[in-house]
Design a protein around this motif. Structure first.
Motif, mmCIF file in Angstrom:
data_model
loop_
_atom_site.group_PDB
_atom_site.id
_atom_site.type_symbol
_atom_site.label_atom_id
_atom_site.label_comp_id
_atom_site.label_asym_id
_atom_site.label_seq_id
_atom_site.Cartn_x
_atom_site.Cartn_y
_atom_site.Cartn_z
ATOM 1 N N LYS A 14 0.732 -1.141 -0.176
ATOM 2 C CA LYS A 14 0.005 0.087 0.048
ATOM 3 C C LYS A 14 0.717 1.201 0.040
ATOM 4 C CE LYS A 14 -3.712 -2.144 2.492
ATOM 5 N NZ LYS A 14 -4.686 -1.844 3.789
ATOM 6 N N PHE A 15 1.963 1.160 -0.926
ATOM 7 C CA PHE A 15 2.991 2.333 -0.839
ATOM 8 C C PHE A 15 2.182 3.816 -0.972
ATOM 9 C CE2 PHE A 15 6.380 4.536 -2.729
ATOM 10 C CZ PHE A 15 7.250 4.737 -1.639
ATOM 11 N N PRO A 16 1.712 3.991 -2.085
ATOM 12 C CA PRO A 16 1.074 5.359 -2.090
ATOM 13 C C PRO A 16 0.313 5.725 -0.878
ATOM 14 C CG PRO A 16 0.653 4.030 -3.993
ATOM 15 C CD PRO A 16 1.115 3.148 -2.897
ATOM 16 N N GLU A 17 -0.283 5.076 -0.068
ATOM 17 C CA GLU A 17 -1.010 5.270 1.033
ATOM 18 C C GLU A 17 -0.099 5.628 2.273
ATOM 19 O OE1 GLU A 17 -3.605 3.162 4.523
ATOM 20 O OE2 GLU A 17 -4.109 2.513 2.395
ATOM 21 N N TYR A 18 0.977 4.704 2.359
ATOM 22 C CA TYR A 18 1.743 4.916 3.551
ATOM 23 C C TYR A 18 2.707 6.173 3.245
ATOM 24 C CZ TYR A 18 0.568 0.769 5.812
ATOM 25 O OH TYR A 18 -0.315 -0.115 6.457
ATOM 26 N N LYS A 19 3.124 6.196 1.853
ATOM 27 C CA LYS A 19 4.253 7.564 1.590
ATOM 28 C C LYS A 19 3.756 8.525 2.018
ATOM 29 C CE LYS A 19 7.004 9.130 -2.234
ATOM 30 N NZ LYS A 19 7.348 9.099 -3.712
ATOM 31 N N ARG A 20 2.348 8.981 1.922
ATOM 32 C CA ARG A 20 1.839 10.426 2.453
ATOM 33 C C ARG A 20 1.578 10.459 4.038
ATOM 34 N NH1 ARG A 20 -2.057 8.824 -1.649
ATOM 35 N NH2 ARG A 20 -3.461 7.809 0.124
ATOM 36 N N LYS A 21 2.103 9.593 4.768
ATOM 37 C CA LYS A 21 1.859 9.724 5.980
ATOM 38 C C LYS A 21 3.255 10.238 6.766
ATOM 39 C CE LYS A 21 -1.034 5.739 7.029
ATOM 40 N NZ LYS A 21 -2.101 6.581 7.436
ATOM 41 N N LEU A 71 -3.525 7.340 -15.091
ATOM 42 C CA LEU A 71 -3.197 7.827 -13.856
ATOM 43 C C LEU A 71 -3.826 9.103 -13.542
ATOM 44 C CD1 LEU A 71 0.668 7.178 -14.168
ATOM 45 C CD2 LEU A 71 -0.999 5.950 -12.779
ATOM 46 N N PRO A 72 -4.119 9.611 -12.338
ATOM 47 C CA PRO A 72 -3.290 9.087 -11.091
ATOM 48 C C PRO A 72 -4.165 8.015 -10.222
ATOM 49 C CG PRO A 72 -4.701 11.146 -10.848
ATOM 50 C CD PRO A 72 -4.893 10.785 -12.269
ATOM 51 N N LEU A 73 -4.969 7.477 -10.859
ATOM 52 C CA LEU A 73 -5.310 6.347 -9.906
ATOM 53 C C LEU A 73 -4.171 5.399 -9.469
ATOM 54 C CD1 LEU A 73 -8.592 5.170 -12.028
ATOM 55 C CD2 LEU A 73 -8.489 6.273 -9.886
ATOM 56 N N PRO A 74 -4.234 5.134 -8.060
ATOM 57 C CA PRO A 74 -3.177 4.311 -7.708
ATOM 58 C C PRO A 74 -3.166 2.808 -8.413
ATOM 59 C CG PRO A 74 -5.090 4.334 -6.058
ATOM 60 C CD PRO A 74 -5.212 5.327 -6.984
ATOM 61 N N PRO A 75 -2.078 2.205 -8.593
ATOM 62 C CA PRO A 75 -1.809 0.999 -9.237
ATOM 63 C C PRO A 75 -2.318 -0.193 -8.289
ATOM 64 C CG PRO A 75 0.295 2.105 -9.509
ATOM 65 C CD PRO A 75 -0.720 2.847 -8.682
ATOM 66 N N THR A 76 -2.739 -1.211 -8.708
ATOM 67 C CA THR A 76 -3.161 -2.433 -8.140
ATOM 68 C C THR A 76 -2.224 -2.893 -7.126
ATOM 69 O OG1 THR A 76 -4.549 -2.929 -10.116
ATOM 70 C CG2 THR A 76 -4.276 -4.609 -8.199
ATOM 71 N N PRO A 77 -2.393 -3.184 -5.916
ATOM 72 C CA PRO A 77 -1.542 -3.581 -4.889
ATOM 73 C C PRO A 77 -0.637 -4.640 -5.416
ATOM 74 C CG PRO A 77 -3.430 -3.156 -3.740
ATOM 75 C CD PRO A 77 -3.739 -2.982 -5.304
ATOM 76 N N ARG A 126 -0.478 -10.271 -8.285
ATOM 77 C CA ARG A 126 -0.140 -11.735 -8.168
ATOM 78 C C ARG A 126 -1.106 -12.736 -8.145
ATOM 79 N NH1 ARG A 126 1.735 -16.122 -5.775
ATOM 80 N NH2 ARG A 126 3.577 -17.142 -6.271
ATOM 81 N N ARG A 127 -2.097 -12.420 -7.118
ATOM 82 C CA ARG A 127 -3.198 -13.169 -7.159
ATOM 83 C C ARG A 127 -3.985 -13.407 -8.158
ATOM 84 N NH1 ARG A 127 -7.244 -11.393 -2.900
ATOM 85 N NH2 ARG A 127 -5.380 -10.870 -1.679
#
Length: 288
Positions: A147-154, A223-229, A234-235
């Motif tokens: 969930k990198f885009p979310e955590y990068k904003r913190k 973009l700018p929609l966040p990519p699939t986790p 992989r799943r």
């Protein structure tokens, strides 16, 4: 500032005084000394504050520390009081126990993080980064990257070391770049059909068509929609391909090999310990 005795850790039979901020702790050398060799060594230099003190109890002043942190630490060490390590105090427990070499508390705090890191991956990664917890660093990085885009904003993200921030960013950029190149992958190349297969070309076509459909699910554009986790990518790709006729071998060998070549190594949490966990993640590791 007037001083006051601790309400929790002022024992009438204590033989050493610790002064932290404006609080006086009267505790026992044998208990605190066993917990910390540094405190034990301090006892040799400790002297009473006043020669006229009838009890002649030596004292130690801990500069730059908070009385609440020291009180919590004593509550963890002393057998007559109880306090749990949680997200509110684990950071201070680690800082204090490393500074004063209190190995038992340091180990307990580390065990708490290894057990609970899924609840707060970014903060766990920060503490693993600071205290060089290699396994925790790797495992918590998996959830942060997912969930990198979310955590990068913190705000916590900016407290990570420059090495860790750069490693996370580079790893995630590599993943997003691989997403954009999915259309160039030929997953059926080199696949050996079973002896019973009489329509290999048709099978290859069906597999490629289905792979294209699944690729569209994970390529979130524009973009700018966040990519699939990564774990979901992989799943989706793994669960989408394969037929019961001759493609079982393809699912077992071909797709994992090509996925690894294209996206890099993914692992479940704690690797082999969670064999039933359907999610696999990219990760980073501490530098040597």
């Amino acid at each position: 500032m007037s001083q006051q005795n601790s309400k929790l850790h002022y024992y009438s039979d204590g033989d050493i005084l610790f002064i932290v901020e404006s609080t006086i702790f009267r505790i026992h050398k044998n208990i605190i000394g066993l917990a910390s060799k540094m405190f034990y060594d301090m006892f040799t230099c400790a002297v009473p504050n006043s020669p006229s003190d009838e009890e002649n109890i030596p004292e130690i002043v801990l500069e730059g520390e908070q009385s609440k942190t020291f009180e919590d630490l004593l509550s963890y060490i002393y057998p007559n009081t109880y306090i749990v390590i949680d997200w509110n105090n684990v950071g201070e427990f680690l800082r204090f126990s490393e500074k004063y070499i209190i190995d038992s508390v340091l180990t307990s705090a580390k065990m708490f993080l290894e057990r609970e890191f899924r609840r707060n991956p970014l903060y766990s990664l920060l503490l693993a980064d600071i205290y060089n917890f290699r396994s925790l660093y790797k495992e918590s990085s998996k959830l942060v990257l997912d969930k990198f885009p979310e955590y990068k904003r913190k705000g916590t993200f900016s407290r990570l070391s420059s090495y860790t921030r750069d490693s996370l960013t580079n790893k995630y950029n590599s993943y997003t770049n691989s997403l954009t190149k999915l259309a160039n992958i030929e997953f059926t190349s080199g696949y050996l059909h079973c002896d019973e297969c009489n329509k290999p070309t048709d099978h290859d076509l069906r597999i490629n068509q289905e792979f294209i459909e699944r690729s569209r699910q994970v390529q979130v554009l524009p973009l700018p929609l966040p990519p699939t986790p990564p774990s979901i990518t992989r799943r989706i790709l793994f669960n989408s391909l394969g037929y019961r006729t001759c493609d079982n071998q393809f699912m077992t060998f071909q797709l994992p090999r090509k996925f690894k070549k294209h996206f890099g190594v993914f692992e479940p949490l704690e690797c082999k310990k969670h064999k039933k966990d359907p999610d696999f993640y990219p990760y980073i590791e501490l530098s040597e």
